[in-house]
Design an enzyme around this catalytic site. Structure first.
Site, short mmCIF file in Angstrom:
data_model
loop_
_atom_site.label_atom_id
_atom_site.label_comp_id
_atom_site.label_asym_id
_atom_site.label_seq_id
_atom_site.Cartn_x
_atom_site.Cartn_y
_atom_site.Cartn_z
N HIS A 230 -9.66 1.34 4.81
CA HIS A 230 -8.36 1.55 5.47
C HIS A 230 -8.56 2.54 6.62
O HIS A 230 -9.35 3.48 6.51
CB HIS A 230 -7.33 2.08 4.48
CG HIS A 230 -5.95 2.10 5.05
ND1 HIS A 230 -5.52 3.09 5.90
CD2 HIS A 230 -4.93 1.21 4.96
CE1 HIS A 230 -4.29 2.81 6.28
NE2 HIS A 230 -3.90 1.67 5.74
N LYS B 59 0.19 4.26 -0.35
CA LYS B 59 -0.45 5.48 0.19
C LYS B 59 -0.15 6.65 -0.77
O LYS B 59 -0.08 6.43 -1.97
CB LYS B 59 0.03 5.74 1.62
CG LYS B 59 -0.13 4.49 2.50
CD LYS B 59 0.00 4.74 3.96
CE LYS B 59 -0.20 3.42 4.72
NZ LYS B 59 -0.17 3.58 6.16
N GLY C 146 2.37 2.53 10.79
CA GLY C 146 3.35 3.60 10.64
C GLY C 146 4.04 4.00 11.93
O GLY C 146 4.72 5.02 11.98
N SER D 286 3.27 -1.86 10.48
CA SER D 286 4.71 -1.91 10.74
C SER D 286 5.32 -3.29 10.47
O SER D 286 6.21 -3.73 11.20
CB SER D 286 5.02 -1.45 12.17
OG SER D 286 4.64 -0.08 12.34
N ASN E 52 0.87 -1.18 0.00
CA ASN E 52 0.00 0.00 0.00
C ASN E 52 0.90 1.23 0.00
O ASN E 52 1.44 1.61 1.03
CB ASN E 52 -0.89 -0.03 1.26
CG ASN E 52 -1.71 1.23 1.43
OD1 ASN E 52 -1.83 2.04 0.50
ND2 ASN E 52 -2.28 1.41 2.61
N GLU F 198 -5.53 -4.63 10.62
CA GLU F 198 -4.49 -3.62 10.84
C GLU F 198 -4.80 -2.84 12.11
O GLU F 198 -5.60 -1.90 12.08
CB GLU F 198 -4.44 -2.64 9.67
CG GLU F 198 -4.11 -3.27 8.34
CD GLU F 198 -3.56 -2.24 7.37
OE1 GLU F 198 -2.42 -2.43 6.90
OE2 GLU F 198 -4.23 -1.23 7.11
N GLU G 57 -6.93 4.95 7.66
CA GLU G 57 -6.71 6.37 7.33
C GLU G 57 -7.95 6.96 6.66
O GLU G 57 -8.25 8.14 6.83
CB GLU G 57 -5.45 6.51 6.47
CG GLU G 57 -4.20 6.32 7.33
CD GLU G 57 -2.98 5.77 6.61
OE1 GLU G 57 -2.93 5.81 5.37
OE2 GLU G 57 -2.07 5.28 7.31
P1 PGA Z 1 2.75 0.50 7.69
O1 PGA Z 1 1.29 0.71 7.03
O2 PGA Z 1 3.30 -0.78 7.14
O3 PGA Z 1 3.54 1.70 7.25
O4 PGA Z 1 2.54 0.45 9.17
C1 PGA Z 1 0.43 -0.36 6.82
C2 PGA Z 1 -0.88 0.14 6.21
O5 PGA Z 1 -1.38 1.19 6.62
O6 PGA Z 1 -1.47 -0.53 5.33
#
Ligand code: PGA
Length: 249
Positions: free
Chosen positions: A95, A11, A173, A212, A9, A167, A97
């Site tokens: 997601h 982003k 992140g 992460s 992903n 997640e 976000e």
């Molecule tokens: P990350 O993000 O691996 O940077 O923690 C995962 C995601 O949001 O899909």
């Protein structure tokens, strides 16, 4: 036997030169002997570029979001059929976000899930609890509610053409990954919830872990019985780390 899936992903990251080099690095590290599948989820404007770079390769392509509507006066939105037109087979829905920054509710996520399937795409349904919810002991209830909203709207059969991604919001992140035990417990709970509706579908659905995931923690996560791969954010932006995670699968 569920085939592992490693999905990147991206982003809101990338430029044309970076993406050309990232795709080149992914393709050069693909191993035809491995059964794990690789997918990339670029920002919308780069999908045609990535689609052309991936032509005649086994790497799968998906979008990061879609409109719940098929077409019409929805300025700035992108429909599932537009993604399908560019050979996307998958799309993220829900997601964290999108839920947090765009106020998407579980009911709206369920509408997007249905719209994705109507356009012939497999939705990747993202679920997960915040730190406050975990500390209040509400993880099962929150994740169960997010899954339940989609079962209610789309029916259990829809999960035969979908992927789930667990997640935990506090792990995205932050560098703070769920332990394999924490992740496995929730993955098993999601599978049990789906299996209670239909055992075959529950047994077959792929449940990815995200938050992460890095080359040094991927192998122990992917060794868990109910973890069928990863949804990778930060570590998917470098071919070396992304494909080291693929090798761990
Ligand atoms: P990350 O993000 O691996 O940077 O923690 C995962 C995601 O949001 O899909």
């Amino acid at each position: 036997m569920r085939n592992k899936l490693i999905a990147g992903n991206w982003k809101m990251n990338g430029t044309k030169p970076e993406i050309r080099s990232l795709i080149g690095g992914i393709l050069s590290r693909l191993d035809p002997e491995r059964s794990a599948e690789v997918m990339v989820l670029p920002p919308f404007p780069y999908i045609p570029l990535v689609q052309s770079l991936l032509d005649h390769t086994p790497v799968l392509l998906g979008g990061q979001d879609l409109s719940p509507h098929a077409s019409g006066a929805y300025t700035g939105d992108v429909s599932g059929s537009m993604l399908a037109d560019w050979n996307c087979g998958y799309v993220l829905v829900g997601h964290s976000e999108r839920r947090a920054l765009h106020g998407e509710t579980s009911a709206q996520v369920a509408e997007k899930f249905v719209a994705a399937q109507e356009a012939g795409l497999q939705p990747i349904l993202c679920v997960g609890e915040t730190l406050d919810e975990r500390e209040a002991g509400r993880t099962r209830e929150v994740v169960g509610g997010q899954i339940g909203a989609v079962i209610e709207a789309a029916g259990i059969n829809a999960f035969s053409r979908a992927v789930v991604a667990y997640e935990p919001v506090w792990a995205i992140g932050t560098g703070q990954t769920a332990t394999p035990e924490q992740a496995q417990e929730i993955h098993a709970g999601i599978r049990a919830q789906l299996s209670a509706e239909d055992a075959t579908i529950g047994g077959r659905v792929r449940i990815l872990y995200g938050g992460s995931v890095k080359p040094d923690n991927a192998a122990e996560l992917f060794a868990c019985e109910d973890i069928d791969g990863g949804l990778i954010g930060g570590a998917s932006l470098k071919a070396e780390s992304f494909m080291a995670i693929y090798q761990a699968a």
